[in-house]
Design a protein around this motif. Structure first.
Motif, mmCIF file in Angstrom:
data_model
loop_
_atom_site.group_PDB
_atom_site.id
_atom_site.type_symbol
_atom_site.label_atom_id
_atom_site.label_comp_id
_atom_site.label_asym_id
_atom_site.label_seq_id
_atom_site.Cartn_x
_atom_site.Cartn_y
_atom_site.Cartn_z
ATOM 1 N N THR A 111 0.788 -1.243 0.000
ATOM 2 C CA THR A 111 0.000 0.000 0.000
ATOM 3 C C THR A 111 0.817 1.289 0.000
ATOM 4 O OG1 THR A 111 -0.104 -0.094 2.416
ATOM 5 C CG2 THR A 111 -1.958 -1.057 1.217
ATOM 6 N N ILE A 112 2.036 1.238 0.505
ATOM 7 C CA ILE A 112 2.792 2.486 0.685
ATOM 8 C C ILE A 112 3.692 2.757 -0.522
ATOM 9 C CG2 ILE A 112 4.531 3.650 2.147
ATOM 10 C CD1 ILE A 112 1.661 3.339 3.363
ATOM 11 N N THR A 113 3.595 3.946 -1.056
ATOM 12 C CA THR A 113 4.467 4.313 -2.173
ATOM 13 C C THR A 113 5.213 5.605 -1.817
ATOM 14 O OG1 THR A 113 2.654 5.474 -3.213
ATOM 15 C CG2 THR A 113 3.074 3.240 -3.983
ATOM 16 N N GLU A 114 6.073 6.000 -2.724
ATOM 17 C CA GLU A 114 6.936 7.176 -2.573
ATOM 18 C C GLU A 114 6.215 8.347 -1.898
ATOM 19 O OE1 GLU A 114 10.847 7.782 -3.139
ATOM 20 O OE2 GLU A 114 9.768 6.040 -3.860
ATOM 21 N N ASP A 115 6.824 8.843 -0.830
ATOM 22 C CA ASP A 115 6.369 10.056 -0.136
ATOM 23 C C ASP A 115 5.053 9.932 0.631
ATOM 24 O OD1 ASP A 115 8.660 11.377 -0.881
ATOM 25 O OD2 ASP A 115 7.777 12.018 -2.782
ATOM 26 N N ASP A 116 4.483 8.745 0.690
ATOM 27 C CA ASP A 116 3.319 8.553 1.571
ATOM 28 C C ASP A 116 3.771 8.714 3.017
ATOM 29 O OD1 ASP A 116 1.515 7.977 -0.411
ATOM 30 O OD2 ASP A 116 1.693 5.794 -0.216
ATOM 31 N N GLU A 117 2.946 9.324 3.825
ATOM 32 C CA GLU A 117 3.285 9.459 5.250
ATOM 33 C C GLU A 117 2.555 8.389 6.062
ATOM 34 O OE1 GLU A 117 2.767 13.410 6.769
ATOM 35 O OE2 GLU A 117 4.180 14.262 5.323
ATOM 36 N N VAL A 118 3.293 7.821 7.011
ATOM 37 C CA VAL A 118 2.718 6.806 7.901
ATOM 38 C C VAL A 118 2.983 7.244 9.334
ATOM 39 C CG1 VAL A 118 2.705 4.382 8.571
ATOM 40 C CG2 VAL A 118 3.200 4.998 6.195
ATOM 41 N N ILE A 119 1.918 7.364 10.110
ATOM 42 C CA ILE A 119 2.067 7.791 11.510
ATOM 43 C C ILE A 119 2.266 6.563 12.392
ATOM 44 C CG2 ILE A 119 0.872 8.868 13.482
ATOM 45 C CD1 ILE A 119 -0.566 10.692 11.487
ATOM 46 N N ILE A 120 3.325 6.607 13.203
ATOM 47 C CA ILE A 120 3.515 5.547 14.204
ATOM 48 C C ILE A 120 3.736 6.183 15.579
ATOM 49 C CG2 ILE A 120 4.562 4.042 12.433
ATOM 50 C CD1 ILE A 120 7.192 4.213 14.001
ATOM 51 N N PHE A 121 3.485 5.393 16.603
ATOM 52 C CA PHE A 121 3.551 5.897 17.980
ATOM 53 C C PHE A 121 4.778 5.314 18.662
ATOM 54 C CE2 PHE A 121 -0.751 5.848 16.444
ATOM 55 C CZ PHE A 121 -1.139 7.154 16.695
ATOM 56 N N THR A 122 5.626 6.209 19.175
ATOM 57 C CA THR A 122 6.848 5.726 19.818
ATOM 58 C C THR A 122 6.761 5.916 21.331
ATOM 59 O OG1 THR A 122 7.876 7.877 19.452
ATOM 60 C CG2 THR A 122 8.340 6.147 17.839
ATOM 61 N N PRO A 123 7.370 4.980 22.124
ATOM 62 C CA PRO A 123 8.199 3.876 21.683
ATOM 63 C C PRO A 123 7.406 2.887 20.824
ATOM 64 C CG PRO A 123 7.610 3.603 24.017
ATOM 65 C CD PRO A 123 7.167 4.964 23.614
ATOM 66 N N ALA A 124 8.060 2.382 19.746
ATOM 67 C CA ALA A 124 7.366 1.487 18.815
ATOM 68 C C ALA A 124 8.202 0.246 18.545
ATOM 69 C CB ALA A 124 7.117 2.200 17.499
ATOM 70 N N TYR A 125 7.521 -0.842 18.296
ATOM 71 C CA TYR A 125 8.196 -2.070 17.855
ATOM 72 C C TYR A 125 9.037 -1.737 16.623
ATOM 73 C CZ TYR A 125 9.097 -6.863 16.642
ATOM 74 O OH TYR A 125 9.725 -8.032 16.331
ATOM 75 N N ASP A 126 10.175 -2.392 16.501
ATOM 76 C CA ASP A 126 11.193 -1.845 15.595
ATOM 77 C C ASP A 126 11.035 -2.177 14.111
ATOM 78 O OD1 ASP A 126 11.867 -4.497 15.772
ATOM 79 O OD2 ASP A 126 14.013 -4.153 16.047
ATOM 80 N N CYS A 127 10.061 -2.982 13.725
ATOM 81 C CA CYS A 127 10.006 -3.349 12.290
ATOM 82 C C CYS A 127 9.160 -2.392 11.456
ATOM 83 C CB CYS A 127 9.537 -4.796 12.116
ATOM 84 S SG CYS A 127 7.762 -5.039 12.258
ATOM 85 N N TYR A 128 8.433 -1.473 12.082
ATOM 86 C CA TYR A 128 7.548 -0.619 11.275
ATOM 87 C C TYR A 128 8.341 0.369 10.403
ATOM 88 C CZ TYR A 128 4.336 -1.971 15.151
ATOM 89 O OH TYR A 128 3.626 -2.652 16.097
ATOM 90 N N GLU A 129 9.227 1.112 11.063
ATOM 91 C CA GLU A 129 9.904 2.208 10.351
ATOM 92 C C GLU A 129 10.736 1.722 9.149
ATOM 93 O OE1 GLU A 129 12.502 4.573 12.806
ATOM 94 O OE2 GLU A 129 13.027 5.878 11.139
ATOM 95 N N PRO A 130 11.573 0.669 9.301
ATOM 96 C CA PRO A 130 12.337 0.221 8.131
ATOM 97 C C PRO A 130 11.442 -0.262 6.992
ATOM 98 C CG PRO A 130 13.135 -0.838 10.143
ATOM 99 C CD PRO A 130 11.942 -0.046 10.526
ATOM 100 N N ALA A 131 10.323 -0.887 7.323
ATOM 101 C CA ALA A 131 9.417 -1.379 6.269
ATOM 102 C C ALA A 131 8.827 -0.194 5.498
ATOM 103 C CB ALA A 131 8.312 -2.230 6.878
ATOM 104 N N ILE A 132 8.499 0.871 6.219
ATOM 105 C CA ILE A 132 7.964 2.078 5.567
ATOM 106 C C ILE A 132 9.030 2.675 4.655
ATOM 107 C CG2 ILE A 132 7.134 4.444 5.999
ATOM 108 C CD1 ILE A 132 6.126 3.257 8.811
ATOM 109 N N GLU A 133 10.245 2.797 5.202
ATOM 110 C CA GLU A 133 11.353 3.407 4.434
ATOM 111 C C GLU A 133 11.710 2.604 3.196
ATOM 112 O OE1 GLU A 133 15.084 4.690 6.153
ATOM 113 O OE2 GLU A 133 14.024 4.994 8.046
ATOM 114 N N LEU A 134 11.757 1.277 3.333
ATOM 115 C CA LEU A 134 12.111 0.439 2.178
ATOM 116 C C LEU A 134 11.133 0.613 1.039
ATOM 117 C CD1 LEU A 134 13.209 -2.951 3.814
ATOM 118 C CD2 LEU A 134 14.602 -1.492 2.338
ATOM 119 N N ASN A 135 9.927 1.027 1.382
ATOM 120 C CA ASN A 135 8.909 1.210 0.349
ATOM 121 C C ASN A 135 8.723 2.671 -0.045
ATOM 122 O OD1 ASN A 135 7.697 -1.540 -0.287
ATOM 123 N ND2 ASN A 135 7.921 -1.572 1.930
ATOM 124 N N GLY A 136 9.684 3.507 0.360
ATOM 125 C CA GLY A 136 9.694 4.903 -0.089
ATOM 126 C C GLY A 136 8.843 5.836 0.739
ATOM 127 N N GLY A 137 8.204 5.312 1.782
ATOM 128 C CA GLY A 137 7.331 6.146 2.612
ATOM 129 C C GLY A 137 8.116 6.979 3.608
#
Ligand code: GLN
Length: 385
Positions: A111-137
């Motif tokens: 679902t996530i493409t270049e420049d899409d923003e994804v809101i996460i709540f920190t402290p956060a489990y560590d796999c969310y951010e890299p997955a977003i970044e790898l997909n350009g988000g």
């Protein structure tokens, strides 16, 4: 080996080895009691391993259907309707995955493409951010703070703009052990209504919740469920984290996209384990008894350390208990976690690693999904610190 090309442009320049690997390794090197990485040190049920063995012996060892075997999807549908009153069709709205991590990655990749923003709540489990970044988000962070780690929904509302594609929530929450309440879900429902924002609801600890609290699954809230990938983990539920089995629930239109990615990321998940789980899920006691089972562990650990110099934070679920060491030292949480492991022989996880900005509130996370004797030995040490 010689390296060619000599420079490779990293897609994750800031990412190193996960803290779980680092701390588990440090625990091993120092022969410390490992309360860092979240995994049980007791066996999974003999009945369940027997069922998986039976499936292997029956020759159920080839690829499972891409979305998972129907018998398991049907049992998940039954469980979800019974617990949360939500109807997910096994044919089109449930997919079995190789753990929750794969399900989370797949939902993001789909679902996530270049420049899409994804809101996460920190402290956060560590796999969310890299997955977003790898997909350009782009990851947008909302901080929560000790001791209650409440989400400030007004702040969330202000961060939403036309690029906001997704919000990721997690309840019961790793690393804090807090849970989202009905009022949180209603606030979120209001914020996303009249938007196209998608949700991932990471509910891997849905069966580990304490003090009679109810798990507020997103599936209970129609205005959330209609836009959500709900993700769970059998590894967490049935104490076999090494099996890496999980699943995703989503409405049909989202699941179509999820499966397009799933079939090329992994195609299908382990076949004999799916047959074993399908049988095991038929007895609801197998998951309903877990709240009490894990609450006893939390209660034992907190009773054992209550007179120590550590301060106990509230935990309403998960494998985890937070302890503040404010009264002991003002060292950074990372330094203190290393010292505790090397010198005192108890390993934990410093909570600052779960924050983008490395917020250090002098708090460590301890995994209490351990045998009584492990918790007793660890507590004895913590009481001497
Ligand atoms: N979920 C586990 C934890 O929080 C770790 C899983 C992993 O090692 N990636 O400790």
């Amino acid at each position: 080996m010689p390296e060619y090309p000599s420079t490779i442009k990293s897609k994750l320049p800031k990412v190193g080895t996960t803290i779980f690997t680092v701390m588990s390794q440090l625990a091993q090197e120092n022969q410390a009691i490992n309360l860092s990485q979240g995994f049980p040190d007791f066996e999974s049920s003999e009945e369940l391993t027997g069922l998986v063995n039976d499936a292997m012996k029956k020759g159920l060892n080839q690829y499972a259907p891409m979305p998972g075997i129907m018998a398991l999807r049907e049992q998940i549908a039954v469980k979800t309707e019974k617990l949360y009153g939500a109807i997910y069709h096994p044919e089109t709205e449930i997919t079995i995955t190789s753990g929750a991590t794969q399900a989370i990655y797949t939902a993001i990749a789909a679902t996530i493409t270049e420049d899409d923003e994804v809101i996460i709540f920190t402290p956060a489990y560590d796999c969310y951010e890299p997955a977003i970044e790898l997909n350009g988000g782009r990851t947008v962070f909302v901080q929560m703070h000790a001791p209650d780690y409440k989400i400030n929904w007004e702040q969330v509302k202000k961060l939403i703009n036309q690029r906001t594609k997704m919000i990721i929530i997690n309840t019961p929450h790793n690393p804090t052990g807090t849970v989202l309440e009905d009022e949180d879900m209603l606030a979120l429902e209001k914020i996303v209504s009249d938007t196209d924002i998608l949700l991932i609801s990471d509910e891997v600890y849905e069966h580990i919740i304490f003090d009679g609290k109810q798990h507020q699954s997103v599936s209970k809230y129609p205005g959330l469920a209609e836009r959500s990938f709900i993700i769970s983990s059998f590894g967490k539920t049935f104490h076999n984290t090494g099996w890496k089995m999980g699943y995703c629930l989503a409405p049909k239109n989202l699941m179509v996209e999820f499966r397009k990615a799933h079939q090329f990321i992994v195609f299908s998940a382990n076949t004999p384990i799916q047959y074993g789980l399908a049988e095991y899920l038929k007895n609801e006691t197998n998951y309903l008894r877990l709240n009490d089972f894990y609450q006893e562990k939390r209660d034992l650990f907190t009773a054992l350390v209550k007179d120590s110099r550590f301060e106990i934070l509230p935990s309403s679920g998960t494998y985890f208990q937070l302890l503040s060491y404010k009264g002991i030292t003002d060292k950074s949480d990372t330094d203190f976690a290393i010292e505790l492991t090397e010198k005192h022989k108890v390993a934990s996880i410093p909570v600052s690693v779960f924050y983008h900005q490395k917020v250090d509130e002098k708090i460590l996370r301890f995994c209490v999904a351990k045998k009584e004797e492990t918790l007793e030995q660890a507590a004895e040490i913590l009481n001497r610190v």
